[in-house]
Write a protein that holds these residues in place. Structure first.
Motif, short mmCIF file in Angstrom:
data_model
loop_
_atom_site.label_atom_id
_atom_site.label_comp_id
_atom_site.label_asym_id
_atom_site.label_seq_id
_atom_site.Cartn_x
_atom_site.Cartn_y
_atom_site.Cartn_z
N ILE A 524 0.67 -1.18 -0.16
CA ILE A 524 -0.04 -0.09 -0.15
C ILE A 524 1.02 1.22 -0.10
O ILE A 524 0.61 2.28 -0.71
N SER A 539 -2.03 4.86 6.14
CA SER A 539 -3.01 4.83 4.94
C SER A 539 -4.25 4.09 5.54
O SER A 539 -5.09 3.35 4.70
N PHE A 579 -5.28 -7.31 -2.88
CA PHE A 579 -6.26 -6.02 -3.36
C PHE A 579 -7.40 -6.35 -3.82
O PHE A 579 -7.76 -5.49 -4.80
N GLU A 582 -10.68 -3.91 -4.11
CA GLU A 582 -10.33 -2.70 -3.62
C GLU A 582 -10.86 -1.50 -4.92
O GLU A 582 -11.25 -1.98 -6.12
N LEU A 586 -6.16 2.61 -5.09
CA LEU A 586 -5.52 1.38 -4.78
C LEU A 586 -5.95 0.41 -6.08
O LEU A 586 -4.91 -0.63 -6.67
#
Length: 607
Positions: A524, A539, A579, A582, A586
């Motif tokens: 990230i 984050s 991920f 997302e 991102l």
């Protein structure tokens, strides 16, 4: 063959002395030291062999330069093989000390050259030469300093100080010689600290401040490396001895005290510090290091003798020489020193440095190198100042590995993520590739601490020594430590302090939950920091993520990871799994990274 006749016996010499001198000239019989001194005291004339030796050594010293110092050392070694060792040592010491302590201001290169010459003989001839030389240098320094410091010479000194001709040139030259011997590892910091304490005793005159300035200019960085608090405490004592009315100080004293303070605060410019003397020191250090590789070295460690040991050598003996008699009682003397130290009150101005050292020990900094690095990190103004001071510690290549380990330990222990450590490491990696390698191994160590026992490979794990495993005995990885380290590595990967190739030994398909969380946090921050010029602090909220969409820096990072197919396949698998679902930044960044990895591999894997 022409017969040799014994000299005529006079009333001042007995028959025993005449026979002793005859054997001494012939060089065919060993003469005990006590009889040798007796004969030398009664006979003022040197033998023909000694006069020839004196002439040969003087010729070698007169011809010595940086270019031919190796051949001069070889010539002196040849004289050691052809003559008695004591005669060569005594004559050589007398010539060098008399040349250095002459009543004239010598160039720094001249003193550095002779100090390097002594250091070379210390390595090749042995500790006996260095011990004899240092003892006579200190004795000559004490003699000249006592004459200068005599109250009867106060008026003469004051009169001379008004002239252009400086006072105490002999002491000045000899103290520079001692500091250069310290730089070349002939003597240890123990003797240098004793010399400084002797200068700070009683009233602080302008001449004493000048000598202190010479020591700190020549050996200040080395003294700071050996003991971070030493230089600061010395300067604090100097300030405590100054009068309250600073206007009463002469301009020369005020300038020297200001220079000392600047040295303590590391505010001296590089251009001012790189004098011809310092450049000569670096050249001579290269010569000495090459000497240790090419020749058999007799002595490695510097002499750890104190000023009091050298002054009492004639009465107590020389404990630093093997086989020499010594009349001291170490247990009693150590108890007396301990009582004297406890009686002295600690200096209030040094509390901050002492607090940092206590904190360093509490943090597990179990070596002097780690504690020194910790103090530099905690006391620096910013990351630029920290990198400059770390480079001035002059650590060996092996010792420099501790810098990254200490920084990672401190970064993990912060309650909130502090980007200061990430910026320090980024700057260090720009200066040296070895820090990038250490950063790679530290990541593998961290993953193994989290339970990934296969990271690093079986052969690497089997061949790891205790030094390679040297950590801080962190038994468990807390969530705070894991997040802080992950964010730091995210910044380093984004800013080319290291590449994604460091993840080659990681098997992304069998990562444990804690390692998965670490990798997700790291990626990230990697994705976000490619769009930022300053480290991302948190984050946890989507609002904290960048709003820019610049593919260039992101593609550059992942193209380097795509060069190794195993790394690229693992990253594609992990990014898709970690991920999934997302949105926003991102989702975009992850898709760009996946496209870059697949393009770099020139295949489209189906995972």
């Amino acid at each position: 063959m022409r017969p040799q006749l014994l000299p005529q016996v006079t009333s001042s010499l007995c028959v025993e002395d005449v026979i002793l001198n005859a054997f001494h000239e012939a060089g065919s019989k060993y003469v005990p030291p006590h009889l040798r001194k007796r004969a030398e005291g009664k006979n003022e004339h040197l033998s023909e062999a000694q006069l020839k030796l004196n002439k040969q050594l003087k010729g070698l010293l007169n011809r010595m330069s940086e270019q031919n110092i190796a051949s001069i050392v070889d010539g002196v070694e040849e004289l050691y093989r052809d003559h008695r060792r004591h005669d060569v040592t005594e004559t050589l010491t007398k010539l060098i000390v008399e040349g250095i302590s002459s009543h004239s201001m010598l160039l720094d290169q001249y003193v550095v050259l002779h100090a390097a010459f002594v250091s070379a003989l210390h390595k090749l001839i042995g500790i006996e030469f260095a011990a004899f030389f240092v003892q006579h240098v200190v004795a000559s320094y004490d003699k000249h300093f006592a004459v200068l410091n005599d109250s009867s010479n106060t008026n003469a000194t004051a009169h001379a100080s008004n002239d252009d001709e400086p006072v105490g040139k002999e002491c000045s030259n000899l103290v520079v010689l001692l500091s250069e011997l310290y730089n070349f590892q002939v003597i240890s910091s123990v003797l240098m600290y004793d010399v400084i304490r002797a200068l700070l005793d009683r009233n602080l005159t302008e001449f004493k401040v000048e000598l202190l300035l010479k020591v700190t200019r020549n050996s200040g960085q080395q003294l700071r490396q050996d003991d971070p608090t030493a230089l600061k405490s010395i300067i604090q004592i100097v300030h405590s001895k100054l009068p309250s009315d600073t206007t009463a100080l002469s301009s020369r004293t005020r300038f020297m005290v200001e220079t000392l303070s600047n040295l303590k605060n590391n505010k001296i410019k590089k251009a001012a510090a790189q004098t011809a003397g310092n450049e000569a020191v670096e050249r001579m250090k290269k010569f000495l290091s090459g000497l240790s590789k090419k020749r058999h070295v007799m002595s490695h460690e510097p002499l750890r003798v104190s000023l009091e040991d050298l002054r009492s050598a004639e009465t107590k003996g020389k404990w630093w020489l093997v086989g020499a008699a010594w009349g001291g009682d170490p247990l009693v003397e150590r108890q007396q020193e301990a009582q004297a130290q406890t009686a002295d009150a600690p200096q209030p101005d040094a509390t901050s440095e002492n607090a940092l050292l206590k904190l360093a020990r509490k943090q597990g900094m179990n070596t002097d190198i780690r504690r020194g690095i910790f103090v530099v990190l905690m006391s620096s103004d910013d990351y630029v100042d920290a990198c400059e001071r770390l480079s001035q510690l002059k650590l060996t290549e092996v010792q420099q590995r501790e810098i990254i380990r200490v920084i990672l330990h401190c970064c993990g222990n912060e309650k909130q993520y502090n980007p200061y450590y990430a910026l320090v490491v980024q700057q260090l990696c720009r200066l040296s590739h070895s820090h990038k390698i250490t950063l790679q191994f530290c990541l593998w160590d961290f993953l193994r601490d989290m339970g990934e026992s296969t990271v690093g490979g079986a052969e690497i794990l089997k061949n790891l020594s205790e030094d390679d495993r040297a950590g801080f005995n962190v038994k468990t990885i807390s969530p705070t430590r894991m997040r802080n380290v992950a964010r730091a590595y995210g910044w380093w990967l984004a800013k080319d302090a290291c590449t994604l190739a460091i993840l080659k030994p990681v098997d992304f398909t069998v990562l444990k939950p804690q390692s998965q969380a670490f990798m997700r946090e790291m990626f990230i921050h990697l994705l976000a920091n490619t769009q930022l010029s300053t480290p991302l602090l948190s984050s946890e909220r989507k609002e904290d993520l960048p709003t820019t969409r610049n593919k260039g820096p992101l593609e550059e990072v992942f193209l380097k990871g795509a060069k190794t197919q195993a790394v690229a396949l693992g990253l594609v698998y992990f990014l898709q799994m970690a991920f999934k679902g997302e949105d926003g930044f991102l989702k975009w960044a992850c898709q760009v990274a996946l496209d870059t990895l697949r393009t770099g591999m020139e295949v489209v894997p189906v995972i």
